[in-house]
Design an enzyme around this catalytic site. Structure first.
Site, short mmCIF file in Angstrom:
data_model
loop_
_atom_site.label_atom_id
_atom_site.label_comp_id
_atom_site.label_asym_id
_atom_site.label_seq_id
_atom_site.Cartn_x
_atom_site.Cartn_y
_atom_site.Cartn_z
N ASP A 72 -9.32 1.56 -3.80
CA ASP A 72 -9.99 0.42 -4.43
C ASP A 72 -11.50 0.51 -4.15
OD1 ASP A 72 -9.23 0.06 -1.74
OD2 ASP A 72 -8.95 -2.09 -1.94
N GLN A 107 0.87 -1.17 0.00
CA GLN A 107 0.00 0.00 0.00
C GLN A 107 0.91 1.22 0.00
OE1 GLN A 107 -3.00 -0.12 3.18
NE2 GLN A 107 -4.57 -0.51 1.65
N GLU A 118 -17.56 -2.45 -2.93
CA GLU A 118 -17.76 -3.89 -2.77
C GLU A 118 -18.36 -4.28 -1.43
OE1 GLU A 118 -14.07 -5.63 -5.43
OE2 GLU A 118 -13.64 -5.05 -3.38
N ARG A 132 -8.60 -11.83 -6.39
CA ARG A 132 -8.25 -11.58 -4.98
C ARG A 132 -9.03 -12.57 -4.10
NH1 ARG A 132 -10.68 -6.12 -4.19
NH2 ARG A 132 -11.88 -6.80 -5.99
N GLU A 142 -15.70 5.12 7.96
CA GLU A 142 -14.48 5.17 7.15
C GLU A 142 -14.54 6.25 6.08
OE1 GLU A 142 -13.87 1.72 4.72
OE2 GLU A 142 -15.96 1.64 4.09
#
Length: 583
Positions: free
Chosen positions: A324, A224, A534, A287, A519
């Site tokens: 993402d 990251q 997602e 993933r 968040e």
């Protein structure tokens, strides 16, 4: 002997490549958590609402026993496909629910009333800051010793010190989140907890050569944004501990080499060659934690496995970026910054913010060597920063627009959409002329991104992805505000304060409504959490808490919730700023 070993390696490599459909390495070496029929069948059966749930489950017995049992179970069906009910039964026998990898833990250095609270004038905001300070206790995690003793039973990566996690589905440590968490912990005077988190990251660099995306083995092939050097800088500024700095420096340099050796690319502009960095993960498989999302996204691709593998690699690169996902990484068939999630081409874009961060890392590493008395090493990093600055200005800066823009490696052109990252070099102070910073302020004012009452959106494009409009994210707000506050003009400093006021008000209103920190937030609704992407918006939330505490510390004397109830000694600054109350 060396030649014999090389021959064995070559033959085994050929055999390996012949045995798998993809020539790329798997997300990790586990045949349960990262590849294989168990992962494939369990995730496709959609037994859980979130694909991450399965890959966070603990094994009750050794992996080979589980693999053998599943092989026998598959043999009972003609098509090797196990029915969902049998899968559920299999999981109940061989797996435990996520969470057993942690012990309960309260940070021992947590205490009431850290000093920064006294600088917050507005009583409502001060009470709220105290509640945020209390949240560190609920986000602390200590990894069970079983993870160290039997790592084969877990997807959790062992780290020696307890951590403060983001929250929600993010049960483990995450890399770039932790920069803002650590800054918040330092404000809360939780120096030992911050130290332990940094030691975990240094441990991971020494183990992997870089820091994985997060604390799970299915993140082992991607990183990251590299914030470790800045974490060390924050800790050093708080403690002035030179022994800590000296011990940390080799790992910081090791991580820097990883990015320069594995994530860099040469670009030629106007006859001159420049080296810049990108996100790039060479793993052409779905993933594990978003397995069915990736499979379903690739279903519509008709141009063979190569295109699917490329999409999966670029989705992982998008995860490595921390963004993402977002339209920022889209490149359509004509080479334009357009399309849908299937047009994600992260690896073909040179990101402004990554290169600004690495520029700041280079300058910080130079300063570390200087502090420790090594002028020669400091000079080498000074030279690296100077080369980076020249590259950033040659490739990413646009003088006409007055900002820095991502660079498309396929078309050799810039992407001119608005993203807060277009001002990242202001935050990193990675520019050569003062007027560039002031031009960036005018760019921001004319971008249309300041028209929203609850923060600066991540883009102005509504794609349905969580790193796009209408979502605003804490780290991007802080980078913008911090960068603007460093500029010399009063205009820029006032804009920084205004943005801080908007953001704190948004966070505070949400807390009043939901008794929670989120968040991300919606720029259009007072206190409305964000959405898209997602998964559902997550509570917690580590970096939100850290950013809020930093802004409350920086601007606490003048920020307001809308109430005039303040401490008498801090009344005057609040009255002066009263006109800013509801902007």
């Amino acid at each position: 002997l060396k030649m014999h070993g090389l021959m064995v390696f070559c033959f085994s490599s050929v055999a390996l490549l012949a045995s798998v459909k993809s020539a790329f390495p798997p997300p990790c070496d586990s045949q349960i958590y990262c590849t294989g029929p168990i992962l494939d069948q369990v995730q496709k059966a959609k037994l859980f609402d979130d694909d991450k749930y399965f890959v966070d489950m603990k094994l009750k017995v050794m992996p080979e026993v589980v693999l053998s049992a599943f092989h026998n179970l598959s043999d009972e069906t003609s098509d090797m496909k196990v029915p969902p009910a049998k899968l559920q039964e299999f999981l109940s026998v061989y797996f435990e629910k996520p969470g057993t990898e942690f012990e309960s833990w309260t940070p021992p250095d947590w205490h009431d009333k850290p000093k920064f609270l006294g600088g917050i004038a507005d009583q409502n905001l001060r009470d709220w800051a105290e509640k945020i300070h209390h949240l560190w206790k609920s986000l602390g995690r200590k990894i069970h010793t079983g993870v160290k003793d039997h790592p084969e039973l877990y997807s959790q990566i062992y780290t020696p010190h307890p951590v403060v996690v983001p929250g929600g589905r993010f049960r483990e440590l995450y890399y770039w989140d932790s920069y803002w968490v650590i800054n918040g912990l330092l404000l809360s005077e939780m120096t030992d907890t911050a130290y332990g988190m940094i030691q975990n990251f240094l441990y991971l660099v020494n183990r992997y050569g870089f820091i994985p995306n997060g604390g799970r083995i299915y993140y082992e092939r991607r990183s990251q944004p590299p914030f470790l050097t800045l974490m060390v800088e924050s800790y050093y500024q708080a403690t002035k501990d030179k022994d800590f700095l000296r011990a940390a420096l080799p790992a910081l340099e090791k991580e820097y080499r990883f990015w320069m050796q594995n994530r860099s690319v040469a670009v030629k502009v106007k006859g001159a060659e420049h080296e810049l960095n990108r996100y790039d993960v060479q793993v052409g498989l779905p993933r594990p934690e978003s397995y069915t999302d990736d499979l379903e996204l690739a279903e519509g691709l008709t141009d063979g496995n190569d295109r699917k593998e490329q999409l999966w690699m670029d989705l992982k690169a998008g995860a490595e970026s921390g963004w993402d996902f977002t339209s920022r990484w889209y490149i359509d068939g004509d080479g334009h910054n357009n399309g849908t999630l299937t047009e994600t081409r992260t690896s073909q874009i040179l990101p402004t913010d990554l290169n600004a961060l690495l520029c700041l890392n280079e300058k910080t590493l130079a300063s570390f060597h200087r502090i420790l008395g090594d002028g020669d090493s400091a000079a080498l990093y000074d030279q690296a920063a100077a080369r980076r600055l020249e590259a950033v200005e040659s490739v990413l800066w646009d003088a006409e627009r007055g900002a820095w823009f991502d660079y498309n490696l396929l078309t050799h052109s810039k992407h001119f959409e608005f993203y807060p990252s277009n001002l990242a070099p202001v935050w990193a102070q990675c520019y050569s002329r003062p007027e560039m910073g002031e031009k960036a302020v005018q760019y921001l004012k004319g971008s249309g991104a300041l028209q929203f009452p609850n923060g600066v959106p991540t883009s102005l494009r509504e794609s349905g992805q969580q790193w796009d409009y209408p979502n605003a994210w804490p780290p991007l707000q802080h980078v913008l505000i911090s960068g603007l506050s460093k500029l010399p003009s009063e205009d820029a400093k006032q804009l920084a304060f205004d943005l801080a006021q908007h953001w704190i008000k948004t966070n505070w209103l949400a807390y009043m409504k939901y008794d929670a920190m989120f968040e991300k937030y919606d720029v259009n609704g007072d206190g409305k959490p964000g959405g898209g992407g997602e998964y559902e918006v997550q509570l917690g939330f580590g970096w939100t808490n850290g950013v809020a505490l930093q802004l409350l510390d920086q601007y606490g004397a003048t920020l307001t919730s809308g109430s005039r109830r303040v401490s008498s000694g801090l009344l005057l600054p609040l009255v002066i700023s009263a006109t800013l109350m509801l902007q």
